[in-house]
Design an enzyme around this catalytic site. Structure first.
Site, mmCIF file in Angstrom:
data_model
loop_
_atom_site.group_PDB
_atom_site.id
_atom_site.type_symbol
_atom_site.label_atom_id
_atom_site.label_comp_id
_atom_site.label_asym_id
_atom_site.label_seq_id
_atom_site.Cartn_x
_atom_site.Cartn_y
_atom_site.Cartn_z
ATOM 1 C CE LYS A 48 0.135 2.905 6.228
ATOM 2 N NZ LYS A 48 -0.873 2.737 4.979
HETATM 3 N N1 PMP Z 1 5.346 -0.375 5.779
HETATM 4 C C1 PMP Z 1 4.845 -0.525 6.870
HETATM 5 C C2 PMP Z 1 5.627 -1.006 8.280
HETATM 6 C C3 PMP Z 1 3.461 -0.517 6.754
HETATM 7 O O1 PMP Z 1 2.779 -0.472 8.039
HETATM 8 C C4 PMP Z 1 2.903 -0.134 5.872
HETATM 9 C C5 PMP Z 1 1.386 -0.100 5.632
HETATM 10 N N2 PMP Z 1 0.413 -1.169 5.547
HETATM 11 C C6 PMP Z 1 3.559 -0.031 4.637
HETATM 12 C C7 PMP Z 1 4.778 -0.401 4.545
HETATM 13 C C8 PMP Z 1 3.062 0.069 3.254
HETATM 14 O O2 PMP Z 1 2.281 1.666 2.912
HETATM 15 P P1 PMP Z 1 1.027 1.783 2.022
HETATM 16 O O3 PMP Z 1 -0.219 1.039 2.767
HETATM 17 O O4 PMP Z 1 0.858 3.114 1.900
HETATM 18 O O5 PMP Z 1 1.233 0.938 0.860
#
Ligand code: PMP
Length: 344
Positions: A48
């Site tokens: 992120k």
């Molecule tokens: N794994 C974790 C620990 C996350 O915090 C997130 C984000 N919600 C994701 C996977 C998924 O990534 P994305 O939001 O880019 O689909």
């Protein structure tokens, strides 16, 4: 001393360019080569960091954000941590509305990084005024000089991965990647990365990981929202109870659902077999990859890249806590590597 040893101006210069690391044990019975994109190596310990930095710098570039302004977001923790980190360096106030499902560790970390945190009930619908979406929206409307990142409905989320994660993987595999496996939450990681990779080679297969209790897989199959699919589950950050516009479902070839229990055991096994201390959704991504292998998805020519979104330290009170595991009834450790502590 290493020739390329250098000094950085601040932690933000370390966002992205994460390593691609070969799996040597957990996949030893599977055909093909398996690599993980270790996003825990970002300075905020998750993928992120990429979207926080990219979206905030885009807002600066467009003149929307001015020094001293406020940045507001809804988050399961990781996005909040990254936004708080970027806000500290760049001098913004950071307000975060989080789900009560988020681990206590994550909430404490957000506070440590200077964010103001609102904890909202997890199992209410997205349009309920108590939901973290509605709380964030309200705070944004009430505050002058604020921006709402809105990661589930912000196309810049996808762009961040199109411009960084995708090109990095293409370069690191020297164009040899055949399969991308990634968790889908907002969908920014999987669809942005996939869009870049499919532009380079349309034959690359993109496999999404979803949770039981989430609507994403069914929506991908039918293009219809099915509320019957929704029920509570424990993995944080994976799957969803709504359809995010930050996901380009056309970029994803297939979805695999994984259970809370198997993903937890697999996360623990990654530490014990590969020395990778990664989060719950990394366990989920690995678990889904093994389920795809069981279905005969890969062969000896496969070059599979699995994105591991974050670091294991965020789950010490959950997946890596034996008491928590047994409280969930996650006692079937047939897949667990034995590591019983020795008392003397
Ligand atoms: N794994 C974790 C620990 C996350 O915090 C997130 C984000 N919600 C994701 C996977 C998924 O990534 P994305 O939001 O880019 O689909």
């Amino acid at each position: 001393m290493k020739e390329d040893l250098k000094v950085y101006d601040n932690v933000l210069q370390l966002v992205g360019d994460t390593p691609l690391i070969k799996l040597n044990h957990i996949t030893s019975d599977l055909p093909g080569q398996f690599y993980t994109k270790l996003e825990a190596c970002n300075p905020g310990h998750s993928t992120k960091d990429r979207i926080a930095l990219y979206i905030i710098e885009e807002a600066e570039r467009k003149g929307i954000l001015k020094p001293g302004d406020t940045i507001i977001e809804t988050t399961s923790g990781n996005t909040g941590f990254s936004i708080a980190m970027v806000s500290i360096i760049k001098g913004y106030e950071c307000i975060l509305a989080v789900s009560s499902k988020s681990s206590a560790d994550k909430i404490d970390m957000l506070k440590t990084m200077g964010a103001k945190v609102y904890v909202c009930p997890a199992h209410v619908s997205a349009d309920d005024p108590r939901s973290y979406y509605q709380v964030a929206k309200r705070l944004h409307e009430e505050r002058k000089g604020s921006i709402y990142i809105n990661q589930y409905f912000n196309e810049l989320n996808m762009d961040a991965h199109y411009k960084s994660t995708g090109p990095e993987i293409w370069k690191q595999t020297e164009g040899k990647i055949t399969h991308l496996v990634a968790c889908s939450g907002t969908g920014g990681t999987i669809s942005g990365t996939a869009r870049y990779l499919k532009e380079q080679n349309p034959n690359i297969k993109v496999l999404g990981i979803d949770a039981y209790g989430s609507v994403l897989k069914k929506y991908h199959q039918t293009r219809e929202f099915d509320a019957e699919e929704i029920y509570p589950y424990r993995i944080e950050g994976l799957g969803k109870n709504l359809i995010p516009t930050a996901t380009d479902f056309d970029m994803i070839d297939d979805f695999m659902k994984v259970t809370d229990e198997e993903s937890a055991h697999t996360a623990r096994n990654l530490a014990k077999t590969e020395g990778m201390f990664v989060g719950y959704t990394s366990g989920a991504a690995m678990q889904g990859t093994m389920q795809y292998a069981d279905q005969g998805e890969f062969d000896e020519n496969s070059v599979v890249v699995i994105i591991f979104p974050d670091h294991g330290s965020r789950y010490m009170s959950k997946v890596f806590n034996d008491k928590w595991m047994s409280e969930q009834g996650f006692t079937d450790s047939k897949n667990d590597v034995e590591a019983t502590p020795i008392e003397y």
